[in-house]
Design a protein around this motif. Structure first.
Motif, PDB file in Angstrom:
ATOM      1  N   VAL A 161      42.058  37.910  16.892  1.00  0.00           N
ATOM      2  CA  VAL A 161      41.939  38.964  17.897  1.00  0.00           C
ATOM      3  C   VAL A 161      40.504  39.499  17.907  1.00  0.00           C
ATOM      4  CG1 VAL A 161      42.710  41.261  18.604  1.00  0.00           C
ATOM      5  CG2 VAL A 161      44.366  39.610  17.692  1.00  0.00           C
ATOM      6  N   ILE A 162      39.894  39.542  19.107  1.00  0.00           N
ATOM      7  CA  ILE A 162      38.539  40.092  19.219  1.00  0.00           C
ATOM      8  C   ILE A 162      38.516  41.374  20.034  1.00  0.00           C
ATOM      9  CG2 ILE A 162      37.392  37.872  18.899  1.00  0.00           C
ATOM     10  CD1 ILE A 162      36.951  37.783  21.938  1.00  0.00           C
ATOM     11  N   GLN A 163      39.631  41.695  20.719  1.00  0.00           N
ATOM     12  CA  GLN A 163      39.706  42.960  21.457  1.00  0.00           C
ATOM     13  C   GLN A 163      41.170  43.332  21.628  1.00  0.00           C
ATOM     14  OE1 GLN A 163      37.009  44.916  22.772  1.00  0.00           O
ATOM     15  NE2 GLN A 163      38.639  46.411  23.053  1.00  0.00           N
ATOM     16  N   GLU A 164      41.497  44.575  21.279  1.00  0.00           N
ATOM     17  CA  GLU A 164      42.843  45.083  21.478  1.00  0.00           C
ATOM     18  C   GLU A 164      42.809  46.229  22.480  1.00  0.00           C
ATOM     19  OE1 GLU A 164      45.528  44.869  17.787  1.00  0.00           O
ATOM     20  OE2 GLU A 164      43.595  45.504  16.963  1.00  0.00           O
ATOM     21  N   GLY A 165      44.011  46.741  22.818  1.00  0.00           N
ATOM     22  CA  GLY A 165      44.110  47.970  23.596  1.00  0.00           C
ATOM     23  C   GLY A 165      43.808  47.841  25.067  1.00  0.00           C
ATOM     24  N   ILE A 166      44.092  46.655  25.672  1.00  0.00           N
ATOM     25  CA  ILE A 166      43.888  46.488  27.114  1.00  0.00           C
ATOM     26  C   ILE A 166      45.251  46.419  27.793  1.00  0.00           C
ATOM     27  CG2 ILE A 166      42.792  45.174  28.953  1.00  0.00           C
ATOM     28  CD1 ILE A 166      40.927  43.961  26.914  1.00  0.00           C
ATOM     29  N   ALA A 167      45.670  47.519  28.411  1.00  0.00           N
ATOM     30  CA  ALA A 167      46.924  47.524  29.161  1.00  0.00           C
ATOM     31  C   ALA A 167      46.729  46.791  30.488  1.00  0.00           C
ATOM     32  CB  ALA A 167      47.383  48.955  29.417  1.00  0.00           C
ATOM     33  N   LYS A 168      47.799  46.166  30.974  1.00  0.00           N
ATOM     34  CA  LYS A 168      47.741  45.385  32.219  1.00  0.00           C
ATOM     35  C   LYS A 168      46.582  44.383  32.155  1.00  0.00           C
ATOM     36  CE  LYS A 168      49.672  49.252  34.849  1.00  0.00           C
ATOM     37  NZ  LYS A 168      49.502  50.165  35.993  1.00  0.00           N
ATOM     38  N   ASN A 169      46.494  43.692  31.037  1.00  0.00           N
ATOM     39  CA  ASN A 169      45.429  42.732  30.742  1.00  0.00           C
ATOM     40  C   ASN A 169      45.621  41.501  31.635  1.00  0.00           C
ATOM     41  OD1 ASN A 169      43.546  41.074  29.573  1.00  0.00           O
ATOM     42  ND2 ASN A 169      44.503  41.024  27.560  1.00  0.00           N
ATOM     43  N   HIS A 170      45.103  41.567  32.857  1.00  0.00           N
ATOM     44  CA  HIS A 170      45.492  40.625  33.905  1.00  0.00           C
ATOM     45  C   HIS A 170      44.378  39.714  34.392  1.00  0.00           C
ATOM     46  CE1 HIS A 170      46.580  39.386  38.041  1.00  0.00           C
ATOM     47  NE2 HIS A 170      47.815  39.407  37.587  1.00  0.00           N
ATOM     48  N   GLY A 171      43.223  40.290  34.761  1.00  0.00           N
ATOM     49  CA  GLY A 171      42.163  39.487  35.369  1.00  0.00           C
ATOM     50  C   GLY A 171      41.525  38.528  34.380  1.00  0.00           C
ATOM     51  N   PHE A 172      41.116  37.346  34.871  1.00  0.00           N
ATOM     52  CA  PHE A 172      40.509  36.339  33.997  1.00  0.00           C
ATOM     53  C   PHE A 172      39.648  35.431  34.862  1.00  0.00           C
ATOM     54  CE2 PHE A 172      40.236  32.628  31.293  1.00  0.00           C
ATOM     55  CZ  PHE A 172      40.344  33.100  29.992  1.00  0.00           C
ATOM     56  N   TRP A 173      38.348  35.432  34.596  1.00  0.00           N
ATOM     57  CA  TRP A 173      37.412  34.597  35.349  1.00  0.00           C
ATOM     58  C   TRP A 173      36.417  33.995  34.372  1.00  0.00           C
ATOM     59  CZ3 TRP A 173      32.134  34.484  35.886  1.00  0.00           C
ATOM     60  CH2 TRP A 173      31.613  33.705  36.934  1.00  0.00           C
ATOM     61  N   GLN A 174      36.092  32.703  34.552  1.00  0.00           N
ATOM     62  CA  GLN A 174      35.129  32.029  33.692  1.00  0.00           C
ATOM     63  C   GLN A 174      34.034  31.393  34.533  1.00  0.00           C
ATOM     64  OE1 GLN A 174      38.013  29.611  31.246  1.00  0.00           O
ATOM     65  NE2 GLN A 174      36.978  30.653  29.554  1.00  0.00           N
ATOM     66  N   GLY A 175      32.800  31.560  34.077  1.00  0.00           N
ATOM     67  CA  GLY A 175      31.649  31.014  34.770  1.00  0.00           C
ATOM     68  C   GLY A 175      30.390  31.570  34.162  1.00  0.00           C
ATOM     69  N   THR A 176      29.352  31.760  34.987  1.00  0.00           N
ATOM     70  CA  THR A 176      28.099  32.322  34.488  1.00  0.00           C
ATOM     71  C   THR A 176      27.814  33.636  35.200  1.00  0.00           C
ATOM     72  OG1 THR A 176      26.781  31.064  36.100  1.00  0.00           O
ATOM     73  CG2 THR A 176      27.126  30.072  33.919  1.00  0.00           C
ATOM     74  N   LEU A 177      27.358  34.591  34.435  1.00  0.00           N
ATOM     75  CA  LEU A 177      26.891  35.877  34.939  1.00  0.00           C
ATOM     76  C   LEU A 177      25.486  36.079  34.407  1.00  0.00           C
ATOM     77  CD1 LEU A 177      27.308  38.632  36.342  1.00  0.00           C
ATOM     78  CD2 LEU A 177      28.302  39.464  34.198  1.00  0.00           C
ATOM     79  N   ASP A 178      24.536  36.266  35.314  1.00  0.00           N
ATOM     80  CA  ASP A 178      23.120  36.390  34.930  1.00  0.00           C
ATOM     81  C   ASP A 178      22.655  35.176  34.138  1.00  0.00           C
ATOM     82  OD1 ASP A 178      23.163  38.901  36.124  1.00  0.00           O
ATOM     83  OD2 ASP A 178      23.702  39.898  34.246  1.00  0.00           O
ATOM     84  N   GLY A 179      23.177  34.001  34.496  1.00  0.00           N
ATOM     85  CA  GLY A 179      22.753  32.760  33.877  1.00  0.00           C
ATOM     86  C   GLY A 179      23.382  32.443  32.541  1.00  0.00           C
ATOM     87  N   CYS A 180      24.293  33.291  32.065  1.00  0.00           N
ATOM     88  CA  CYS A 180      24.922  33.080  30.760  1.00  0.00           C
ATOM     89  C   CYS A 180      26.410  32.809  30.931  1.00  0.00           C
ATOM     90  CB  CYS A 180      24.725  34.307  29.870  1.00  0.00           C
ATOM     91  SG  CYS A 180      23.002  34.685  29.505  1.00  0.00           S
ATOM     92  N   PRO A 181      26.976  31.871  30.133  1.00  0.00           N
ATOM     93  CA  PRO A 181      28.406  31.598  30.226  1.00  0.00           C
ATOM     94  C   PRO A 181      29.216  32.782  29.717  1.00  0.00           C
ATOM     95  CG  PRO A 181      27.443  30.400  28.381  1.00  0.00           C
ATOM     96  CD  PRO A 181      26.314  31.015  29.119  1.00  0.00           C
ATOM     97  N   VAL A 182      30.216  33.197  30.495  1.00  0.00           N
ATOM     98  CA  VAL A 182      31.034  34.346  30.123  1.00  0.00           C
ATOM     99  C   VAL A 182      32.475  34.118  30.550  1.00  0.00           C
ATOM    100  CG1 VAL A 182      29.134  36.007  30.300  1.00  0.00           C
ATOM    101  CG2 VAL A 182      30.598  35.576  32.290  1.00  0.00           C
ATOM    102  N   THR A 183      33.364  34.880  29.943  1.00  0.00           N
ATOM    103  CA  THR A 183      34.719  35.065  30.417  1.00  0.00           C
ATOM    104  C   THR A 183      34.860  36.543  30.762  1.00  0.00           C
ATOM    105  OG1 THR A 183      35.581  33.310  28.974  1.00  0.00           O
ATOM    106  CG2 THR A 183      37.173  34.893  29.851  1.00  0.00           C
ATOM    107  N   LEU A 184      35.256  36.850  32.001  1.00  0.00           N
ATOM    108  CA  LEU A 184      35.468  38.231  32.414  1.00  0.00           C
ATOM    109  C   LEU A 184      36.961  38.523  32.446  1.00  0.00           C
ATOM    110  CD1 LEU A 184      32.884  38.722  35.299  1.00  0.00           C
ATOM    111  CD2 LEU A 184      32.586  39.063  32.841  1.00  0.00           C
ATOM    112  N   ILE A 185      37.358  39.639  31.856  1.00  0.00           N
ATOM    113  CA  ILE A 185      38.768  39.985  31.719  1.00  0.00           C
ATOM    114  C   ILE A 185      38.962  41.419  32.191  1.00  0.00           C
ATOM    115  CG2 ILE A 185      40.628  40.383  30.049  1.00  0.00           C
ATOM    116  CD1 ILE A 185      39.434  38.028  28.436  1.00  0.00           C
TER     117      ILE A 185
END
Length: 339
Positions: A161-185
């Motif tokens: 586990v790297i992050q807890e406490g996210i209710a309605k943990n729904h959105g998930f997008w993978q790609g690059t933001l500002d040229g860096c690989p990220v996962t947005l949640i």
């Protein structure tokens, strides 16, 4: 002006999620069903040939490509009404005797997952919508973000586990933001950026937006060289918004009304970055939105399609948008052109 031709790419009962796969044979679209006994299949976008990945158990919330063979990691056994205590992460690989599916881990309420390739090998990022539900309105047990190296053999995957406490943990997008690989949640506590380890460090989680976000996508929409965030405001909310950094602070610069917002994608079509959004209730509209140099302009593609997911792509110089029309049991294809 944008014009389009509409066709049906494939029929699939209860089709919910779609994803683009890049393989040596060409571009393919993976499509999977959320219903009990639902199928998953790959469609070659050039030849329209289809191959069945699995014929059950269904309950597939998302799928992501693992490698060039078309092997995938996905979710099964997540069903409507939050009957998802036995949701599981699976890996499916093609072979001489057809596709083989391996259960990697049972993770209650597992709703989204994706593959991240690192110097140490492929990892899985997994998001659980919650950890327990006593009823449809019970969000008192927030979800988690977990990561794990993907095992090469039959050994059990080991999540951390790297992050807890996210209710309605729904959105998930993978790609690059500002040229860096990220996962947005996205969840009730905000929009989080998850970045893989760099220079021997650990996974990094930081908050980009401090308000409830259901889903998101990223692209440089106005052509100024900086990425914008497209977000659904609230949990399956009533607004799609474009967020732009103004003096280093994310601010909403454009909105479009939604009704149970659900499908979202951003990327290049017709030689310009744009985004597609759609909602599942009411008249079930699907839109394309682009920045024409002076502001944002929306194009209504269809009413009644009520898309659960949408993906754009370019094939042989032609631009397309594919939509999972869940209630129609079809993947609908729009061939786009300038008129």
């Amino acid at each position: 002006m944008i014009a389009w031709k509409r066709s049906v790419l494939t029929d699939l009962e209860g089709v919910y999620c779609i994803e683009l796969f890049h393989t040596p044979q060409g571009l393919k679209l993976a499509a999977a069903s959320e219903t009990h006994g639902g199928w998953c299949k790959l469609v070659d976008l050039a030849t329209r040939e289809e191959e069945v990945v699995w014929t059950g158990p269904g309950g597939c919330m998302n799928i992501s490509q693992l490698d060039e063979s078309g092997a995938l990691v996905g979710i099964q056994d997540f069903y409507k009404g939050f009957q998802s205590e036995r949701a599981r992460l699976v890996r499916a690989c093609p072979g001489a005797e057809g596709w083989q599916t391996q259960v990697l881990k049972v993770l209650p309420y597992l709703h989204r997952s994706g593959v991240v390739h690192t110097a140490q090998g492929p990892y899985v990022v997994a998001s659980t919508l919650c950890t327990h539900r006593s009823g449809p309105e019970d969000w008192s047990h927030p979800g988690k973000i977990q990561v794990a190296p993907l095992p090469q053999g039959e050994e059990e995957i080991q999540f951390r586990v790297i992050q807890e406490g996210i209710a309605k943990n729904h959105g998930f997008w993978q790609g690059t933001l500002d040229g860096c690989p990220v996962t947005l949640i996205g969840g009730s506590q905000g929009l989080f950026r998850v970045a893989p380890p760099r220079d021997g460090g650990d996974w990094q989680v930081d908050k980009l937006l401090d308000r409830e976000i259901s889903d998101c996508a990223v692209a440089d929409l106005d052509g100024d060289g900086e990425d914008e965030l497209v977000t659904f405001e609230g949990f399956h909310g009533d607004t799609a918004a474009v967020n732009k950094r103004v003096d280093g602070v994310w601010q909403i610069v454009y909105t479009l009304p939604m009704h149970f917002a659900h499908a979202i994608w951003a990327g290049e079509l017709l030689g310009r970055n744009m985004f597609a959004v759609g909602y599942r209730k009411g008249d079930g509209r699907l839109y394309l939105v682009e920045h024409d140099g002076s502001g944002y302009r929306s194009t209504l593609l269809e009413e009644g399609v009520a898309p659960s997911n949408v993906r754009g792509f370019v094939l042989h110089g032609r631009s397309y948008l594919a939509a999972a029309a869940r209630d129609m049991d079809q993947v609908v294809l729009y061939e786009l052109e300038r008129s």
